[in-house]
Design an enzyme around this catalytic site. Structure first.
Site, PDB file in Angstrom:
ATOM      1  N   GLU A  32      45.433  45.221  30.019  1.00 39.08           N
ATOM      2  CA  GLU A  32      44.431  45.812  30.918  1.00 39.08           C
ATOM      3  C   GLU A  32      44.868  47.187  31.422  1.00 39.08           C
ATOM      4  O   GLU A  32      46.062  47.520  31.417  1.00 39.08           O
ATOM      5  CB  GLU A  32      44.148  44.882  32.100  1.00 39.08           C
ATOM      6  CG  GLU A  32      45.346  44.682  33.004  1.00 39.08           C
ATOM      7  CD  GLU A  32      44.965  44.398  34.453  1.00 39.08           C
ATOM      8  OE1 GLU A  32      44.186  45.169  35.046  1.00 39.08           O
ATOM      9  OE2 GLU A  32      45.467  43.403  35.001  1.00 39.08           O
ATOM     10  N   LYS A  94      37.734  51.722  39.252  1.00 43.91           N
ATOM     11  CA  LYS A  94      38.078  50.361  38.837  1.00 43.91           C
ATOM     12  C   LYS A  94      36.821  49.749  38.215  1.00 43.91           C
ATOM     13  O   LYS A  94      35.759  49.767  38.825  1.00 43.91           O
ATOM     14  CB  LYS A  94      38.513  49.583  40.081  1.00 43.91           C
ATOM     15  CG  LYS A  94      38.642  48.074  39.898  1.00 43.91           C
ATOM     16  CD  LYS A  94      39.155  47.431  41.185  1.00 43.91           C
ATOM     17  CE  LYS A  94      39.003  45.915  41.176  1.00 43.91           C
ATOM     18  NZ  LYS A  94      39.500  45.302  42.421  1.00 43.91           N
ATOM     19  N   VAL A 114      40.819  42.526  34.564  1.00 41.44           N
ATOM     20  CA  VAL A 114      40.967  41.387  33.650  1.00 41.44           C
ATOM     21  C   VAL A 114      39.591  40.991  33.098  1.00 41.44           C
ATOM     22  O   VAL A 114      39.438  40.747  31.894  1.00 41.44           O
ATOM     23  CB  VAL A 114      41.636  40.199  34.369  1.00 41.44           C
ATOM     24  CG1 VAL A 114      41.545  38.919  33.541  1.00 41.44           C
ATOM     25  CG2 VAL A 114      43.095  40.538  34.681  1.00 41.44           C
ATOM     26  N   ASP A 146      33.856  35.959  48.232  1.00 41.34           N
ATOM     27  CA  ASP A 146      34.589  36.905  47.381  1.00 41.34           C
ATOM     28  C   ASP A 146      35.401  36.148  46.328  1.00 41.34           C
ATOM     29  O   ASP A 146      36.478  35.631  46.596  1.00 41.34           O
ATOM     30  CB  ASP A 146      35.502  37.785  48.240  1.00 41.34           C
ATOM     31  CG  ASP A 146      36.108  38.938  47.445  1.00 41.34           C
ATOM     32  OD1 ASP A 146      35.967  38.945  46.204  1.00 41.34           O
ATOM     33  OD2 ASP A 146      36.710  39.829  48.061  1.00 41.34           O
ATOM     34  N   SER A 148      36.623  36.670  42.297  1.00 44.34           N
ATOM     35  CA  SER A 148      36.709  37.694  41.247  1.00 44.34           C
ATOM     36  C   SER A 148      35.911  37.319  40.010  1.00 44.34           C
ATOM     37  O   SER A 148      35.898  36.159  39.583  1.00 44.34           O
ATOM     38  CB  SER A 148      38.169  37.884  40.857  1.00 44.34           C
ATOM     39  OG  SER A 148      38.255  38.778  39.760  1.00 44.34           O
ATOM     40  N   LYS A 167      47.242  36.536  42.007  1.00 41.16           N
ATOM     41  CA  LYS A 167      47.973  37.207  43.080  1.00 41.16           C
ATOM     42  C   LYS A 167      48.086  36.330  44.315  1.00 41.16           C
ATOM     43  O   LYS A 167      47.134  35.648  44.689  1.00 41.16           O
ATOM     44  CB  LYS A 167      47.265  38.516  43.438  1.00 41.16           C
ATOM     45  CG  LYS A 167      47.560  39.604  42.458  1.00 41.16           C
ATOM     46  CD  LYS A 167      46.425  40.552  42.360  1.00 41.16           C
ATOM     47  CE  LYS A 167      45.214  39.849  41.794  1.00 41.16           C
ATOM     48  NZ  LYS A 167      44.008  40.638  41.855  1.00 41.16           N
TER      49      LYS A 167
END
Ligand code: PSU
Ligand code: MN
Length: 319
Positions: A32, A94, A114, A146, A148, A167
């Protein structure tokens, strides 16, 4: 020598080196670019990106860094592209999946997460993707929703994704529940527990533990051959020498989360903000761990790609 690309369609171009490796059924490893532009400061990001590519090559596979360059998805970025992304850093947008059509239509450059990298890599016929930590369900999701887009993509593309967990800034049990809901197979390489990115493990179990990349490749090959969509997530703990102390990390995280809340940081800005705050709080040691786990994952990914190529011989047809 400048990298030569071939256009597969209007918005997708793949380097000749990657195309040849795919056609010959050799190992290819997607990487990535968001971690280059947004995950680390310059010049650490450049050094790490090049070291990760080198680790893939030493393992006998071909690296394929993915980004959007001038409005086209590029698989197998050249050193000049990587240098540009590293130097411009956060000035490069991003790009997750929802952002791709905007970058294509406006003919601009973006650093792929990703989610975006996985979507593009699968379209080009790449089967293995190496990253540091995937995105997931954020703490406090009950109030913000939220989650991803990385998770949604893992639920639908046929990829073996090597990472060191999600993370630590995330809600890990909620992330694992979500992966289960999406049908993603979570493999632990040399671990029974889901790795904690900067630390070797969290308290939460993986679906299956394996002891070699080849065993992980067998699971991925079975998934692909059985026609099930979606990813096999191969999790690898950070090398022991680079692991952070848990108490130090917890303290840094609490502070980072409080700062994000106080400054009203939300949405796509949240992940880079938290990573930077933890970096500051740990005196840069989180960054060192991040670079070390990326290089280690690249070596694992290369072995996995070679083993997969052996199990599924012949050219890979694009997704
Ligand atoms: N892990 C890192 N650094 C990063 C990321 C993950 O160590 O920069 C990035 C990845 O690109 C991942 C993205 O896809 O964060 C997830 O962002 P979001 O939560 O906004 O989907
Ligand atoms: Mn988000």
């Amino acid at each position: 020598m400048p990298t030569v690309f071939r256009r597969l369609d209007r918005y997708l171009e793949v380097s000749e080196e990657v195309l040849a490796a795919l056609a010959e059924g050799r190992g290819v490893v997607a990487l990535e670019s968001n971690v280059i532009a947004h995950g680390m400061p310059y010049p650490r990001n450049l050094e790490t990106a090049l070291a990760v590519e080198e680790a893939v090559r030493r393992g006998g596979a071909v690296p394929a860094t993915v980004a959007v360059i001038g409005g086209r998805a590029r698989v197998g970025c050249g050193p000049e592209d990587i240098e540009t992304l590293a130097r411009l850093g956060p000035a490069v947008p991003k790009a997750s999946v929802r952002d791709l059509p905007v970058l294509f239509a406006r003919e601009v450059t973006g650093a792929t997460t990703v989610a975006a990298t996985g979507s593009i890599a699968a379209r080009a016929g790449v089967r293995v993707f190496v990253t540091g930590g995937i995105g997931g369900v954020h703490r406090g999701w009950e109030g913000t929703f939220d989650i991803s887009a990385d998770l949604a993509v893992l639920g639908r593309v046929s990829l073996a994704v090597v990472c060191s967990g999600a993370k630590a800034v995330l809600d890990i049990p909620a992330t694992l529940e979500h992966l289960e809901m999406l049908g993603v197979t979570v493999v632990g390489l040399g671990t029974e527990r889901f790795p904690g990115f900067w630390v070797r493990e969290t308290p939460y179990p993986v679906d299956v533990a394996v002891s070699t990349p080849e065993e992980a490749a067998a699971v991925a090959a079975a998934r692909f051959a059985s026609g099930l969509p979606g990813a096999v997530l191969v999790t690898v703990p950070v090398p022991a020498a680079d692991e952070l102390a848990r108490e130090e990390l917890d303290r840094a995280l609490d502070r980072a989360l409080a700062a994000a809340e106080a400054e009203g940081v939300r949405g796509k800005a949240l992940t880079p903000f938290l990573l930077q705050a933890v970096e500051k709080a740990t005196g840069g040691r989180s960054l060192q761990a991040n670079a070390a786990l990326l290089r280690n994952n690249a070596a694992v990914g290369a072995r996995l790609a070679l083993a997969l190529a052996e199990r599924c011989p012949g050219p890979v047809s694009p997704a």
